[in-house]
Design a protein around this motif. Structure first.
Motif, PDB file in Angstrom:
ATOM      1  N   SER A  73      -8.945  40.714 -33.267  1.00 37.36           N
ATOM      2  CA  SER A  73      -8.934  39.330 -32.775  1.00 37.36           C
ATOM      3  C   SER A  73      -9.084  39.234 -31.263  1.00 37.36           C
ATOM      4  O   SER A  73      -9.199  38.128 -30.721  1.00 37.36           O
ATOM      5  CB  SER A  73      -7.634  38.639 -33.191  1.00 37.36           C
ATOM      6  OG  SER A  73      -6.520  39.330 -32.665  1.00 37.36           O
ATOM      7  N   TYR A  95       1.433  39.650 -34.215  1.00 38.06           N
ATOM      8  CA  TYR A  95       0.839  38.395 -34.676  1.00 38.06           C
ATOM      9  C   TYR A  95      -0.692  38.462 -34.646  1.00 38.06           C
ATOM     10  O   TYR A  95      -1.377  37.983 -35.573  1.00 38.06           O
ATOM     11  CB  TYR A  95       1.310  37.226 -33.809  1.00 38.06           C
ATOM     12  CG  TYR A  95       0.552  35.949 -34.086  1.00 38.06           C
ATOM     13  CD1 TYR A  95       0.928  35.101 -35.122  1.00 38.06           C
ATOM     14  CD2 TYR A  95      -0.585  35.634 -33.349  1.00 38.06           C
ATOM     15  CE1 TYR A  95       0.201  33.951 -35.403  1.00 38.06           C
ATOM     16  CE2 TYR A  95      -1.315  34.473 -33.609  1.00 38.06           C
ATOM     17  CZ  TYR A  95      -0.926  33.647 -34.638  1.00 38.06           C
ATOM     18  OH  TYR A  95      -1.650  32.519 -34.912  1.00 38.06           O
ATOM     19  N   LEU A  96      -1.247  39.064 -33.595  1.00 40.85           N
ATOM     20  CA  LEU A  96      -2.701  39.121 -33.443  1.00 40.85           C
ATOM     21  C   LEU A  96      -3.361  40.186 -34.321  1.00 40.85           C
ATOM     22  O   LEU A  96      -4.594  40.179 -34.466  1.00 40.85           O
ATOM     23  CB  LEU A  96      -3.067  39.392 -31.972  1.00 40.85           C
ATOM     24  CG  LEU A  96      -2.719  38.263 -30.972  1.00 40.85           C
ATOM     25  CD1 LEU A  96      -3.002  38.729 -29.551  1.00 40.85           C
ATOM     26  CD2 LEU A  96      -3.522  36.998 -31.293  1.00 40.85           C
ATOM     27  N   LEU A 138      -9.680  35.770 -26.878  1.00 41.34           N
ATOM     28  CA  LEU A 138      -9.601  35.906 -28.332  1.00 41.34           C
ATOM     29  C   LEU A 138     -10.887  35.426 -29.005  1.00 41.34           C
ATOM     30  O   LEU A 138     -11.655  34.656 -28.429  1.00 41.34           O
ATOM     31  CB  LEU A 138      -8.432  35.084 -28.860  1.00 41.34           C
ATOM     32  CG  LEU A 138      -7.053  35.358 -28.246  1.00 41.34           C
ATOM     33  CD1 LEU A 138      -6.046  34.338 -28.759  1.00 41.34           C
ATOM     34  CD2 LEU A 138      -6.590  36.777 -28.558  1.00 41.34           C
ATOM     35  N   VAL A 176      -2.909  29.938 -31.755  1.00 40.82           N
ATOM     36  CA  VAL A 176      -2.067  31.097 -31.425  1.00 40.82           C
ATOM     37  C   VAL A 176      -0.859  30.659 -30.604  1.00 40.82           C
ATOM     38  O   VAL A 176       0.281  31.066 -30.876  1.00 40.82           O
ATOM     39  CB  VAL A 176      -2.890  32.159 -30.670  1.00 40.82           C
ATOM     40  CG1 VAL A 176      -1.986  33.293 -30.182  1.00 40.82           C
ATOM     41  CG2 VAL A 176      -3.997  32.713 -31.570  1.00 40.82           C
ATOM     42  N   ASP A 194       1.533  28.832 -32.937  1.00 36.77           N
ATOM     43  CA  ASP A 194       2.193  29.739 -33.889  1.00 36.77           C
ATOM     44  C   ASP A 194       3.231  30.618 -33.195  1.00 36.77           C
ATOM     45  O   ASP A 194       4.312  30.869 -33.740  1.00 36.77           O
ATOM     46  CB  ASP A 194       1.163  30.613 -34.584  1.00 36.77           C
ATOM     47  CG  ASP A 194       0.333  29.850 -35.611  1.00 36.77           C
ATOM     48  OD1 ASP A 194       0.659  28.679 -35.893  1.00 36.77           O
ATOM     49  OD2 ASP A 194      -0.654  30.421 -36.118  1.00 36.77           O
ATOM     50  N   LEU A 248      -5.619  33.570 -24.108  1.00 38.74           N
ATOM     51  CA  LEU A 248      -4.164  33.533 -24.127  1.00 38.74           C
ATOM     52  C   LEU A 248      -3.681  34.000 -22.757  1.00 38.74           C
ATOM     53  O   LEU A 248      -4.052  35.084 -22.307  1.00 38.74           O
ATOM     54  CB  LEU A 248      -3.637  34.456 -25.230  1.00 38.74           C
ATOM     55  CG  LEU A 248      -2.147  34.404 -25.547  1.00 38.74           C
ATOM     56  CD1 LEU A 248      -1.781  33.075 -26.174  1.00 38.74           C
ATOM     57  CD2 LEU A 248      -1.769  35.559 -26.471  1.00 38.74           C
TER      58      LEU A 248
END
Length: 371
Positions: free
Chosen positions: A305, A369-370, A320, A327, A330, A346
């Motif tokens: 990602s 998470y990514l 990303l 993102v 989340d 990000l």
């Protein structure tokens, strides 16, 4: 409707914070990797800054600039030493307005060259200096601004003429995607400016006060700007801005040319003075934390990602190929506070005082998470 709809506010209310941990109104804790958009450089509710604020608040909050204010002299010396003269404002945008005005007054020229994807504020001249169409949308722009391509010296060279007062740049474009200036580009820019008797304005609103591992980002590039601005982290959460210029330029901002009712008030100066004292003790210890920060971030390059990782010091951008706003949302649900920036990036601006344990744990959570 009581408030204008010009902000998209996340559905969370924070009621307290300490260093890199924020607490919401349900007593849930969050790990802060944003510093309140680059403000809490020495950590939220820093005890030294808090003491300075409360001590000053017990005496006098506001003194207009009709009278002496020794605290301004103290902060100015801590910021610019004997090389620079300081003007205090309320924000980064106001500091940049003052810088633009000074450059024009000092040179008698009109044109300011800035760069594509730059960000210098949302007041009118600062907005005109910002090289983003989305910021200009729907509004007529002030005359006298041109935009070169960032990190492209030929693009800059093509805009040089006898009416150019100053070149204005961020050494790391924050809102534009956390893109650092290339050292070779900066060296060529400095030579071009000096050869053509053009002032250099460096916008240090986000990159200053230790964010890049130095007090100011220009120290990483081995030159001194003619003018630079500071805000955000300068008083660690208390609104303040500063415009500093080489002493020889000071007479151009003569009596009556500029001013501010609240700029440099005792509360903001007390907080700024304490912040700069804390920073002085913090900087020598920062290199090891920055090294760990980038060692961990290098692992993100392997993620499907992630397109690229870039930045400097404690200022990182992770570009990303998935929607960055999703993102950010989340991760907030996972109790990690991060930011977005241009080009689907990000943005991470952790407090310089964040513990190594909290920093690495938060980065591991983001990486998971990514993944």
């Amino acid at each position: 409707m009581s408030l204008f709809p010009n902000y998209h506010r996340a559905p969370v209310t924070f009621i307290s914070a300490k260093n890199a941990t924020w607490v919401d109104d349900h007593n849930q804790t969050y790990s802060d990797l944003s510093s309140g958009i680059g403000v809490y450089n020495v950590g939220a509710n820093n005890p030294e800054v808090l003491t300075a604020l409360t001590d000053q608040a017990a005496n006098i909050w506001h003194v207009p600039n009709l009278y002496q204010n020794p605290l301004q002299e103290t902060v100015a010396q801590k910021l610019g030493g004997d090389t620079y003269t300081t003007y205090f404002a309320n924000s980064g945008a106001e500091a940049n307005e003052a810088a633009i005005k000074l450059a024009r007054l000092a040179t008698g020229k009109s044109t300011i060259i800035s760069f594509s994807n730059s960000f210098h504020g949302r007041t009118y001249a600062a907005m005109a200096a910002t090289g983003q169409d989305s910021i200009h949308a729907g509004l007529p722009m002030l005359a006298g601004f041109k935009y070169a391509t960032f990190n492209d010296i030929n693009s800059l060279q093509a805009l040089i003429n006898d009416d150019v007062a100053a070149i204005m740049l961020e050494l790391i474009q924050g809102e534009g995607g956390v893109i650092p200036a290339e050292p070779e580009f900066v060296a060529a820019l400095v030579k071009l400016a000096h050869d053509n008797n053009i002032l250099i304005i460096v916008d240090e609103v986000q990159t200053g006060i230790g964010r890049t591992g130095k007090k100011f980002a220009f120290e990483n590039y081995d030159f001194e700007p003619d003018i630079f601005t500071s805000a955000k982290g300068l008083a660690n959460g208390v609104p303040v801005g500063a415009m500093l210029a080489k002493n020889k330029l000071a007479p151009a901002l003569a009596y009556g040319t500029h001013g501010s009712t609240f700029g440099g008030n005792p509360l903001s100066m007390a907080a700024a003075s304490a912040t700069l004292t804390v920073l002085e003790g913090l900087l020598p210890e920062l290199e090891a934390k920055i090294t760990l920060f980038w060692q961990k971030l290098s692992e993100f390059n392997t993620l499907a990602s992630v397109t690229s990782v870039h930045g400097l010091g404690m200022m990182a951008g992770i570009t990303l190929n998935i929607p960055v706003n999703r993102v950010v949302s989340d991760l907030l649900s996972e109790h990690i506070i991060v930011l977005s920036a241009g080009n689907n990036t990000l943005r991470l601006l952790p407090p310089l005082t964040i513990s190594t344990e909290q920093l690495l744990k938060s980065l591991d959570q983001i990486k998971y998470y990514l993944s």
